[in-house]
Design a protein around this motif. Structure first.
Motif, mmCIF file in Angstrom:
data_model
loop_
_atom_site.group_PDB
_atom_site.id
_atom_site.type_symbol
_atom_site.label_atom_id
_atom_site.label_comp_id
_atom_site.label_asym_id
_atom_site.label_seq_id
_atom_site.Cartn_x
_atom_site.Cartn_y
_atom_site.Cartn_z
ATOM 1 N N GLY A 150 44.707 -47.612 1.353
ATOM 2 C CA GLY A 150 44.682 -48.832 0.556
ATOM 3 C C GLY A 150 43.958 -48.614 -0.768
ATOM 4 O O GLY A 150 44.443 -49.008 -1.828
ATOM 5 N N GLU A 151 42.824 -47.961 -0.716
ATOM 6 C CA GLU A 151 42.020 -47.796 -1.920
ATOM 7 C C GLU A 151 42.634 -46.789 -2.890
ATOM 8 O O GLU A 151 42.614 -46.976 -4.105
ATOM 9 C CB GLU A 151 40.598 -47.373 -1.533
ATOM 10 N N LEU B 120 41.340 -44.222 7.795
ATOM 11 C CA LEU B 120 42.433 -43.730 6.965
ATOM 12 C C LEU B 120 43.179 -44.876 6.287
ATOM 13 O O LEU B 120 43.604 -44.757 5.137
ATOM 14 C CB LEU B 120 43.379 -42.902 7.850
ATOM 15 N N THR B 121 43.316 -46.016 6.997
ATOM 16 C CA THR B 121 44.018 -47.156 6.413
ATOM 17 C C THR B 121 43.282 -47.647 5.162
ATOM 18 O O THR B 121 43.904 -47.924 4.130
ATOM 19 C CB THR B 121 44.131 -48.304 7.434
ATOM 20 N N ALA B 122 41.952 -47.712 5.252
ATOM 21 C CA ALA B 122 41.167 -48.129 4.095
ATOM 22 C C ALA B 122 41.325 -47.120 2.958
ATOM 23 O O ALA B 122 41.442 -47.488 1.782
ATOM 24 C CB ALA B 122 39.696 -48.233 4.492
ATOM 25 N N VAL C 258 43.743 -32.878 3.192
ATOM 26 C CA VAL C 258 45.141 -32.623 3.545
ATOM 27 C C VAL C 258 45.923 -33.937 3.539
ATOM 28 O O VAL C 258 47.002 -34.040 2.947
ATOM 29 C CB VAL C 258 45.234 -31.937 4.932
ATOM 30 N N ALA C 259 45.358 -34.972 4.176
ATOM 31 C CA ALA C 259 46.032 -36.267 4.212
ATOM 32 C C ALA C 259 46.251 -36.787 2.795
ATOM 33 O O ALA C 259 47.332 -37.301 2.471
ATOM 34 C CB ALA C 259 45.212 -37.259 5.035
ATOM 35 N N SER C 260 45.239 -36.645 1.923
ATOM 36 C CA SER C 260 45.412 -37.142 0.547
ATOM 37 C C SER C 260 46.492 -36.369 -0.189
ATOM 38 O O SER C 260 47.269 -36.956 -0.938
ATOM 39 C CB SER C 260 44.138 -37.002 -0.296
#
Ligand code: TYD
Ligand code: MG
Length: 453
Positions: free
Chosen positions: A447-448, A442-444, A371-373
């Motif tokens: 970033g990726e 989630l931050t990583a 969902v976040a993606s």
């Protein structure tokens, strides 16, 4: 004891001492109806005053074999039942009117009958001629199913007692009436009484009973939830109107795992079983699109790949919209909050729409990362690699948590031709041919995947 009028909710069956516009138990409006008065009856003593019979007690060990199962020859139905129909069991099949319950059960009846299970189908909704015409259209006219149209429960039980079928199908519980209860068919007390009689009959005579119950929106007709506690197995037949996919979901099963699903497709010639739902739910994907992410989920005991689609757009309203189909809206709010608080990515001033393709309802927290993606991909207008699956739970701190059955999820993705997976660090399991990208928080992940922090 004086006569007591009671009120009960026709949606969830909760009883209340007085009428009100809204059921406090389930929150439904206009569902509270008056029940026939209860009385202790003349000459009846309080339970403590007169001795009953002592119960026969036993211990927990058993030499009994597990219940034998009868296969319907329909893989999807057998799986949802926990491996086939259990003799003397009572099964409720609930669903919205018109979703295909009668079609499903007529097809199942024909399969069972052809496999040698004596089957009786009682319709209280359609005339026998109508059911026969439907059977004809489904190509089932030659199945040795015994058919009757009846709504009087006493007549039904008498017939069942004489015929002693292995399986009796009652379509639907809302049309049945018992002359022991003084209210209209479809009322809470009638539906309860009728279901109770049928379940008792099943246990006494060893006949498996399958009962259809319409999900109702109005208070005057009792819904299937009123009888859920009485039966062994509760199945709901779900699907989006306008979609051809239908999902049969076990929400309670005394003889097998609950949360198991069977997938069907409604065609011109009835319901077709879908043995590879992942392929079906992903079938219309073409070019990688922003906002579209494939989630590798687990439904019951099997992995299912589904596509999450998000749309994020500036809102013209003071209150931005949050619209969700197929996923929990509270969970969406949580993920939006985590994205804002932990990654500094706000969604204020933006409308958010989230949809699970194909009409499936996903309830696993493992879909958080998908969902976040989807939200980020839609917001940044950047498509994720098309051949990548995503899964993982997000905690309020923004950390990614491993989820169960990682290996099965990866294998399913690999089987369907995916070549990469993004998942939480600490997940165990691997699949050859998949590029595994593990991230701790989630931050990583942001970033990726999106090149920003
Ligand atoms: P039905 O089984 O009567 O629904 P329920 O018993 O849950 O009320 O199904 C009704 C719908 O299914 C109806 O709108 C027509 C559709 N249908 C098909 O598309 N193909 C078929 O072969 C059949 C029998 C029904
Ligand atoms: Mg019907």
């Amino acid at each position: 004891m004086a006569k007591m009028t009671s009120f009960s909710c026709s949606a969830c069956g909760a009883t209340h001492s007085k009428w009100s516009g809204r059921c406090e138990a389930c929150g439904a409006w206009n569902t509270i109806v008056e029940e026939a008065p209860l009385s202790a009856g003349p000459g009846k003593k309080a339970l403590g005053a007169k001795r009953g019979q002592a119960m026969v007690l036993s211990d927990l060990s058993t030499d009994e074999a597990p219940p034998p199962r009868v296969s319907a020859g329909m893989v999807e139905l057998d799986r949802v039942l926990g491996g086939g129909l259990v003799p003397a069991s009572a099964t409720l099949v609930g669903g919205d009117p018109g979703i295909g319950k009668s079609t499903l059960l007529l097809q199942a009846a024909a399969r069972f009958a052809k496999a040698g299970t004596s089957t009786l189908y009682v319709s209280g909704e359609e005339a026998s001629a109508q059911v026969r015409m439907r059977a004809q259209r489904l190509g089932l006219a030659d199945a040795p199913v015994k058919l009757a149209t009846e709504t009087n429960l006493r007549n039904i039980l008498t017939t069942l007692d004489e015929e002693r079928p292995d399986l009796a199908i009652i379509d639907s519980i809302q049309t049945m009436w018992s002359d022991t209860v003084d209210s209209a068919p479809g009322s809470v007390s009638q539906v309860r009484a009728a279901a109770h009689e049928l379940v008792t009959f099943a246990k006494r005579r060893g006949t498996a009973v399958m009962i259809v119950g319409h999900v109702t929106k109005e208070g005057q007709i009792a819904g299937p939830r009123v009888v859920e506690h009485m039966v062994d197995t509760v199945l709901y037949f779900e699907g989006e109107r306008g979609h051809q996919f239908r999902i049969l979901r076990a929400v309670k099963n005394r003889f097998g795992p609950s949360d198991e699903i069977g997938v069907f497709e409604m065609t011109g010639a009835g319901l077709a079983e879908v043995t590879n739902p992942s392929a079906l739910f992903l079938s219309d994907r073409d070019a990688p699109a922003p906002g579209s992410v494939v989630f590798s989920g687990i439904e019951g005991t099997r992995p299912v790949l589904v596509e999450f689609q998000a749309l994020v757009a500036p809102t013209p309203h003071s209150q931005p919209r949050r619209t969700v189909v197929g996923w929990d809206s509270g969970r969406l709010a949580m993920i939006l909050a985590v994205l804002e608080a932990r990654c500094g990515i706000p969604f204020t001033g933006l409308d958010v729409y989230l949809n699970v393709a194909g009409g499936l309802r996903v309830s696993e927290p493992a879909a958080d990362l998908a969902v976040a993606s989807a939200l980020l991909s839609a917001r940044e207008d950047v498509a994720l690699p098309k051949q990548m699956v995503v899964f993982g739970e997000i905690s309020l701190s923004g950390a990614l948590r491993p989820v169960g059955q990682t290996e099965n999820r990866l294998k399913e993705a690999q089987k369907l031709g995916f070549n990469a997976a993004a998942l939480p660090a600490g997940s165990k399991g691997a699949a050859s041919g998949l590029e595994i990208r593990k991230m701790a928080d989630l931050t990583a992940f942001v970033g990726e995947m999106f090149g920003a922090g």
